[in-house]
Scaffold this motif. Sequence first.
Motif, PDB file in Angstrom:
ATOM      1  N   TYR A  85     -13.708   0.336  -0.813  1.00  0.00           N
ATOM      2  CA  TYR A  85     -12.631   0.475   0.164  1.00  0.00           C
ATOM      3  C   TYR A  85     -11.677   1.578  -0.281  1.00  0.00           C
ATOM      4  O   TYR A  85     -11.382   1.729  -1.474  1.00  0.00           O
ATOM      5  N   ARG A  86     -11.183   2.311   0.699  1.00  0.00           N
ATOM      6  CA  ARG A  86     -10.394   3.510   0.457  1.00  0.00           C
ATOM      7  C   ARG A  86      -8.939   3.309   0.844  1.00  0.00           C
ATOM      8  O   ARG A  86      -8.639   2.774   1.910  1.00  0.00           O
ATOM      9  N   ASP A 124     -11.056   5.520   9.143  1.00  0.00           N
ATOM     10  CA  ASP A 124     -11.616   4.253   9.607  1.00  0.00           C
ATOM     11  C   ASP A 124     -11.846   4.288  11.112  1.00  0.00           C
ATOM     12  O   ASP A 124     -12.896   3.866  11.619  1.00  0.00           O
ATOM     13  N   PRO A 154      -8.347  -5.268   1.332  1.00  0.00           N
ATOM     14  CA  PRO A 154      -8.930  -4.771   2.587  1.00  0.00           C
ATOM     15  C   PRO A 154      -8.645  -5.685   3.763  1.00  0.00           C
ATOM     16  O   PRO A 154      -8.579  -6.908   3.628  1.00  0.00           O
ATOM     17  N   ARG A 193       0.826  -1.208   0.000  1.00  0.00           N
ATOM     18  CA  ARG A 193       0.000   0.000   0.000  1.00  0.00           C
ATOM     19  C   ARG A 193       0.858   1.256   0.000  1.00  0.00           C
ATOM     20  O   ARG A 193       0.543   2.240  -0.672  1.00  0.00           O
ATOM     21  N   HIS A 202      -9.837  -3.873   9.700  1.00  0.00           N
ATOM     22  CA  HIS A 202     -10.043  -2.514  10.196  1.00  0.00           C
ATOM     23  C   HIS A 202     -10.532  -1.555   9.106  1.00  0.00           C
ATOM     24  O   HIS A 202     -10.913  -0.416   9.407  1.00  0.00           O
ATOM     25  N   ASP A 203     -10.533  -1.965   7.852  1.00  0.00           N
ATOM     26  CA  ASP A 203     -10.966  -1.093   6.761  1.00  0.00           C
ATOM     27  C   ASP A 203     -12.495  -1.047   6.683  1.00  0.00           C
ATOM     28  O   ASP A 203     -13.155  -2.083   6.721  1.00  0.00           O
ATOM     29  N   GLY A 255      -4.916   5.682   9.170  1.00  0.00           N
ATOM     30  CA  GLY A 255      -6.125   5.024   9.667  1.00  0.00           C
ATOM     31  C   GLY A 255      -7.120   5.951  10.335  1.00  0.00           C
ATOM     32  O   GLY A 255      -8.029   5.490  11.033  1.00  0.00           O
TER      33      GLY A 255
END
Length: 206
Positions: free
Chosen positions: A155-156, A165, A192, A31, A195-196, A162
């Motif tokens: 999903y972002r 979220d 994902p 990521r 926690h997403d 974080g």
Amino acid sequence: MSSIERISELAGSGPALLAADADWPTIRDWRRKIREKLIAQRVAISAEDRSAWSETIGRALTAALEPYASSLIGFYWPFRGEYDPRGVLTAMRERGSRLALPVIVERGQPLVFRLWSPGSLMVQGIWKIPMPESGEAVFPDLLVVPLVGFDGQGYRLGYGGGFYDRTIAAMPVRPRTVGVGFELGRLETICPQPHDIPLEQIITER
């Protein structure tokens, strides 16, 4: 090959390079690399494309916010080439919406939203992003959320802290969520994790 085709080729092939059972540190590193490339592409958008794309996004965002004209809307101050939502949100305020901006109080903690209006006293927060200097915490009915990347499941990919979220999960009543960004941030998947939290709607120039 256009800039969108180049980044789509990169983004689409990325997850395939990860093992199906890749652990979180491996996904987090992937990521980070994708995030850096997407931000570089976003910052490099030409002035002509940015203007045209932003106009299209603005119309779609206005339509999406239409049912919330009397609501409290949380939005963001643009950063590192993000779509600038301030014109749309200021127009919403003139129609009766109340507006709030996020404040990073502490890393690893939820964001705090404070009321904002044109002329509010602002100070520089983390990453030098302007934020309201003072004010009590409020809980928006809807959040307009910036995107670095996103996938077809909503999903972002953000900046890796974080914050959104964590904030959405901690709110007493979960707000509606609208992600806003440029199509060049579309990914096959962000891989994902538990926690997403997926966004309800995503708006781009397409």
